[in-house]
Design a protein around this motif. Structure first.
Motif, short mmCIF file in Angstrom:
data_model
loop_
_atom_site.label_atom_id
_atom_site.label_comp_id
_atom_site.label_asym_id
_atom_site.label_seq_id
_atom_site.Cartn_x
_atom_site.Cartn_y
_atom_site.Cartn_z
N PRO A 118 -12.25 -11.39 0.97
CA PRO A 118 -10.98 -10.83 1.47
C PRO A 118 -11.15 -9.54 2.26
CG PRO A 118 -10.73 -11.56 -0.80
CD PRO A 118 -12.20 -11.61 -0.49
N VAL A 119 -12.17 -8.75 1.93
CA VAL A 119 -12.45 -7.53 2.70
C VAL A 119 -12.83 -7.90 4.13
CG1 VAL A 119 -13.92 -5.50 2.90
CG2 VAL A 119 -13.13 -6.25 0.65
N ALA A 120 -13.72 -8.89 4.25
CA ALA A 120 -14.13 -9.36 5.57
C ALA A 120 -12.94 -9.92 6.34
CB ALA A 120 -15.24 -10.41 5.45
N LEU A 121 -12.07 -10.66 5.65
CA LEU A 121 -10.89 -11.22 6.30
C LEU A 121 -9.96 -10.12 6.79
CD1 LEU A 121 -9.03 -13.59 7.04
CD2 LEU A 121 -8.14 -13.50 4.69
N ALA A 122 -9.72 -9.11 5.96
CA ALA A 122 -8.84 -8.02 6.35
C ALA A 122 -9.38 -7.28 7.58
CB ALA A 122 -8.66 -7.05 5.18
N LEU A 123 -10.68 -7.01 7.59
CA LEU A 123 -11.28 -6.32 8.73
C LEU A 123 -11.22 -7.20 9.98
CD1 LEU A 123 -14.41 -4.72 7.02
CD2 LEU A 123 -12.30 -3.57 7.72
N TYR A 124 -11.44 -8.49 9.81
CA TYR A 124 -11.38 -9.41 10.94
C TYR A 124 -9.98 -9.43 11.55
CZ TYR A 124 -11.36 -13.85 13.49
OH TYR A 124 -11.22 -14.82 14.45
N LEU A 125 -8.97 -9.48 10.71
CA LEU A 125 -7.59 -9.52 11.21
C LEU A 125 -7.20 -8.21 11.88
CD1 LEU A 125 -5.93 -11.37 8.20
CD2 LEU A 125 -6.34 -12.30 10.48
N LEU A 126 -7.65 -7.09 11.35
CA LEU A 126 -7.34 -5.80 11.96
C LEU A 126 -8.02 -5.62 13.31
CD1 LEU A 126 -7.42 -3.29 8.96
CD2 LEU A 126 -5.42 -4.13 10.20
N LEU A 203 -13.07 -3.47 -2.05
CA LEU A 203 -11.94 -4.38 -2.11
C LEU A 203 -10.62 -3.62 -2.21
CD1 LEU A 203 -10.78 -7.25 -2.37
CD2 LEU A 203 -11.18 -7.09 -4.84
N GLU A 204 -10.55 -2.68 -3.13
CA GLU A 204 -9.29 -1.99 -3.36
C GLU A 204 -8.93 -1.04 -2.22
OE1 GLU A 204 -8.56 -0.48 -7.29
OE2 GLU A 204 -10.06 -1.82 -8.18
N GLU A 205 -9.90 -0.28 -1.74
CA GLU A 205 -9.56 0.72 -0.72
C GLU A 205 -9.35 0.09 0.65
OE1 GLU A 205 -8.69 3.27 -2.12
OE2 GLU A 205 -9.72 2.81 -4.00
N VAL A 206 -10.12 -0.93 0.99
CA VAL A 206 -9.93 -1.57 2.29
C VAL A 206 -8.64 -2.37 2.31
CG1 VAL A 206 -10.83 -3.32 3.87
CG2 VAL A 206 -12.38 -1.63 2.90
N ARG A 265 -8.69 7.71 7.21
CA ARG A 265 -10.10 7.53 6.92
C ARG A 265 -10.24 7.02 5.49
NH1 ARG A 265 -14.37 7.98 9.59
NH2 ARG A 265 -16.37 8.35 8.58
N VAL A 266 -10.82 5.81 5.34
CA VAL A 266 -10.90 5.17 4.04
C VAL A 266 -12.25 5.38 3.36
CG1 VAL A 266 -11.84 2.90 4.66
CG2 VAL A 266 -10.06 3.07 2.92
N MET A 267 -13.27 5.81 4.11
CA MET A 267 -14.59 5.95 3.51
C MET A 267 -14.63 6.96 2.36
SD MET A 267 -17.66 4.94 3.26
CE MET A 267 -18.14 4.01 4.71
N PRO A 268 -13.98 8.14 2.45
CA PRO A 268 -13.98 9.03 1.29
C PRO A 268 -13.35 8.39 0.05
CG PRO A 268 -13.27 10.20 3.25
CD PRO A 268 -13.32 8.75 3.61
N LEU A 269 -12.38 7.52 0.25
CA LEU A 269 -11.75 6.83 -0.87
C LEU A 269 -12.71 5.83 -1.51
CD1 LEU A 269 -8.24 6.14 0.73
CD2 LEU A 269 -9.09 8.21 -0.42
N VAL A 270 -13.50 5.17 -0.68
CA VAL A 270 -14.51 4.24 -1.20
C VAL A 270 -15.55 5.01 -2.01
CG1 VAL A 270 -16.37 2.65 -0.54
CG2 VAL A 270 -14.18 2.57 0.65
N VAL A 271 -15.96 6.17 -1.50
CA VAL A 271 -16.93 7.00 -2.22
C VAL A 271 -16.36 7.45 -3.56
CG1 VAL A 271 -18.18 9.20 -2.19
CG2 VAL A 271 -18.10 7.78 -0.13
#
Length: 298
Positions: A118-126, A203-206, A265-271
């Motif tokens: 689902p992460v890959a799908l979300a990025l693909y759609l965006l 998964l959660e942050e993306v 920016r979502v990367m700090p949330l992933v960290v």
């Protein structure tokens, strides 16, 4: 008698116009086409686009966190009506899936890999408009040290009060006992728990933050509604752990969603999420049992 045209004569085009006029018409056509809107916008109206985006959101959530949220709602109803109070019940986050270590490892890796689809799908759609989705939501590594610092700060800001809220919930009997890991001791246990923390964070942050907030923004929702929706989604799929984790994750969702709204920016949330899950998954087992009992953590 056949008459030949002079060398400087200009032959007529099939339509009767001169080549210069035809060339100008073609150039005008090319200019018009270059200014055309994207096909989906040209063929459909704004209402149809909004309907398509709404359907897309439901599909992505139905394949990922929305599905987990529905299961969590049913799970809390099951727990509340099962008989024993919530405080006497247990939830296991990383269960073993086979008594045979090599099969257990295989199952664990399959689950972790498939959970990222689902992460890959979300990025693909965006990225449908040709723009990099990774850059759009700030999932890149262009600011590694800054993202690490901000992520660590967010982890401390959310994680430490979160442990306190969990302890209070256990003392009040409104939170189940959460076993962070039930994996057997093996050479791959710690690496798998590390991968599980990263998978949960991505998964959660993306999906719950980056994708959902971008799509709701495309639908022209107001900022407060976007932030609250993202936070409630985060709380929903933790509801199976009891009321304490639900409210704690809603608060975490509000902080994370507001940070993303301001910084995009979502990367700090992933960290931050990875650090918190690592502390729970790995560090929990290192706390002496008598300490956990005294703090109502078990």
């Amino acid at each position: 008698m056949t008459t030949t045209a002079p060398d400087d004569a200009t032959p007529a085009s099939p339509s009767g116009s001169t080549p210069g006029a035809t060339s100008a018409a073609l150039d005008a056509t090319r200019t018009d086409r270059s200014d055309d809107p994207p096909p989906y916008a040209a063929l459909t109206g704004e209402r149809a686009v909004r309907r398509r985006l709404t359907t897309e959101i439901w599909i992505v959530l139905g394949l990922s966190l929305g599905r987990s949220g529905l299961y969590a709602v049913v799970a809390i109803i099951d727990r509340l009506t099962a008989g024993p109070p919530l405080g006497d019940q247990t939830a296991t986050l990383n269960p073993s899936r086979s008594p045979r270590p090599w099969l257990d490892l295989t199952y664990q890796l399959l689950q972790l890999g498939l959970a990222l689809v689902p992460v890959a799908l979300a990025l693909y759609l965006l990225s449908a408009n040709g723009r990099s989705a990774v850059r759009r939501i700030g999932l890149d590594v262009t600011r590694p040290w800054r993202d690490l610092g901000v992520g660590a700060g967010l982890a401390a800001l959310i994680g430490i009060p979160g442990l306190g809220l969990y302890a209070v919930g256990r003392a009040l009997g409104i939170t189940v006992e959460v076993q962070a890991s039930a994996l057997d001791a093996a050479w791959w246990t710690i690496p798998v728990l590390l991968l599980a923390a990263i998978q949960n964070a991505l998964l959660e942050e993306v999906v719950a933050v980056g994708y959902l907030m971008e799509r709701l923004r495309d639908l022209r929702w107001r900022a407060p509604a976007i932030v609250v929706t993202s936070a409630l989604l985060r709380g929903s799929y933790h509801l199976y752990q009891g009321w304490g984790p639900f409210f704690g994750n809603v608060v975490m969702g509000l902080v994370f969603a507001e940070y993303y709204r301001r910084r995009r920016r979502v990367m700090p949330l992933v960290v931050a999420h990875t650090i918190m899950d690592l502390v729970v998954f790995v560090g929990y087992a290192l706390v002496p049992a008598e300490w956990r009992d005294a703090l109502h953590l078990s």
